[in-house]
Scaffold this active site. Structure first.
Site, short mmCIF file in Angstrom:
data_model
loop_
_atom_site.label_atom_id
_atom_site.label_comp_id
_atom_site.label_asym_id
_atom_site.label_seq_id
_atom_site.Cartn_x
_atom_site.Cartn_y
_atom_site.Cartn_z
N HIS A 95 0.97 -1.35 0.00
CA HIS A 95 0.16 -0.02 0.09
C HIS A 95 0.74 0.98 -0.11
O HIS A 95 1.92 1.48 0.94
CB HIS A 95 -0.86 0.02 1.16
CG HIS A 95 -1.64 1.23 1.45
ND1 HIS A 95 -2.52 1.74 0.43
CD2 HIS A 95 -1.65 2.17 2.36
CE1 HIS A 95 -3.24 2.71 1.00
NE2 HIS A 95 -2.52 3.09 2.07
N HIS A 97 1.02 5.73 -0.86
CA HIS A 97 0.44 6.75 -1.44
C HIS A 97 0.90 7.49 -2.61
O HIS A 97 1.34 8.76 -2.72
CB HIS A 97 0.01 7.91 -0.29
CG HIS A 97 -1.05 7.54 0.75
ND1 HIS A 97 -1.67 8.30 1.33
CD2 HIS A 97 -1.47 6.40 0.90
CE1 HIS A 97 -2.60 7.57 2.41
NE2 HIS A 97 -2.35 6.63 1.89
N ASP A 120 0.50 -5.17 -20.26
CA ASP A 120 1.26 -6.14 -19.67
C ASP A 120 0.95 -6.77 -18.37
O ASP A 120 1.52 -8.02 -17.92
CB ASP A 120 2.72 -5.72 -20.04
CG ASP A 120 3.11 -5.99 -21.49
OD1 ASP A 120 2.54 -6.61 -22.13
OD2 ASP A 120 4.11 -5.30 -21.76
N HIS A 169 -8.62 7.68 -1.40
CA HIS A 169 -7.55 7.32 -0.45
C HIS A 169 -6.27 6.96 -1.54
O HIS A 169 -5.47 7.97 -1.74
CB HIS A 169 -8.00 6.07 0.33
CG HIS A 169 -7.00 5.36 1.28
ND1 HIS A 169 -7.20 4.36 2.07
CD2 HIS A 169 -5.93 5.85 1.61
CE1 HIS A 169 -6.08 4.38 3.02
NE2 HIS A 169 -5.13 5.09 2.56
N TYR A 227 6.35 -15.14 -23.02
CA TYR A 227 7.34 -13.96 -22.47
C TYR A 227 8.25 -14.70 -21.91
O TYR A 227 8.10 -15.50 -20.89
CB TYR A 227 6.43 -12.80 -21.83
CG TYR A 227 7.59 -11.82 -21.32
CD1 TYR A 227 7.80 -10.67 -22.46
CD2 TYR A 227 8.18 -11.51 -20.20
CE1 TYR A 227 8.64 -9.67 -21.92
CE2 TYR A 227 8.80 -10.58 -19.73
CZ TYR A 227 9.23 -9.73 -20.72
OH TYR A 227 10.01 -8.53 -20.39
ZN LIG Z 1 -3.09 4.65 2.95
#
Ligand SMILES: [Zn+2]
Length: 232
Positions: A95, A97, A120, A169, A227
């Site tokens: 996660h 930002h 891809d 978010h 690939y």
């Molecule tokens: Zn966050």
């Protein structure tokens, strides 16, 4: 130390997000899971990256009970847990930002597949969740963030779109390992940046054809992937 290799991999995935410029301060977290043992390792909450060690990673079972670790786990732990519980192919979650992907998340818009760089890695648009309700925000916010992601993926294979934009978010990305989750977070940021620039050049740009999207995604993924080098 318990699950040393997993701790090292999760530490490195967290550091990779910083190295690639996706995380400022402590605005991000990555985790990985040992499926056999049912234990995940996640970044501790609010520890500076410069001093973070593998032994700082917090080991947690799939019910969120701390198995090993002196530090508090990342505040987004409950979101990670739900992704592991509901998406059985996921072995790592990241996660961030990161700037461009977060701009798309804040706009609440999915990223259209404008080109093969996107195709891809993502088969179709990078999807966005609907906004959380006030009750979801005031309740178990982090778990509800996981739930809204899971609801958005109803009918979508999470491995065909290894990231999501949480409305208002930021993105969550995932992969078979913590390293791959971090890699997908980096790819997502580049794809989000390219899409923004595509729209700046031509506000009426159209997604590539389904044939092109299929060709590129399935060259790299699935039974007929061609690939890279042949594995013997
Ligand atoms: Zn966050």
């Amino acid at each position: 130390m318990k699950l040393q290799a997993l701790r090292e991999e999760v530490l490195d995935a967290n550091l990779e997000l910083v190295r690639r410029g996706l995380v400022l301060y402590t605005w991000g977290n990555a985790s990985g899971i040992d499926r056999q043992q049912g234990i995940m390792a996640i970044k501790p909450s609010g520890v500076p990256y410069e001093t973070m060690k593998a032994s700082d990673m917090v080991l947690v079972d799939l019910d969120g009970r701390i198995v090993d670790g002196a530090l508090k786990p990342s505040s987004d732990l409950a979101t990670h847990l739900i992704l592991y519980r509901e998406f059985s192919g996921v072995g790592g979650v990241a996660h961030t930002h990161s700037r461009c992907a977060t701009a798309w998340a804040q706009s609440g818009r999915e990223i259209p597949c404008y080109g093969t760089t996107h195709a891809d890695y993502f088969h179709g648009p990078v999807v966005a969740t609907p906004p959380l309700s006030d009750a979801e925000i005031e309740g178990d916010y982090e778990a509800n963030t996981g739930d809204v992601i899971v609801r958005r993926f109803k009918g979508i294979d999470p491995m065909s779109c290894p990231a999501v934009l949480v409305a208002g978010h930021a993105p969550f990305a995932w992969g078979k390992t913590a390293a791959e989750a971090a890699y997908h977070a980096v790819v997502l940021e580049e794809v989000a940046n390219l899409a923004l620039q595509t729209m700046a050049v031509n506000a009426n740009a159209k997604p590539i054809s389904q044939a092109m999207a299929d060709k590129h995604f399935f060259r790299k993924h699935g039974a007929s992937a061609t690939y890279g080098q042949q594995k013997h």
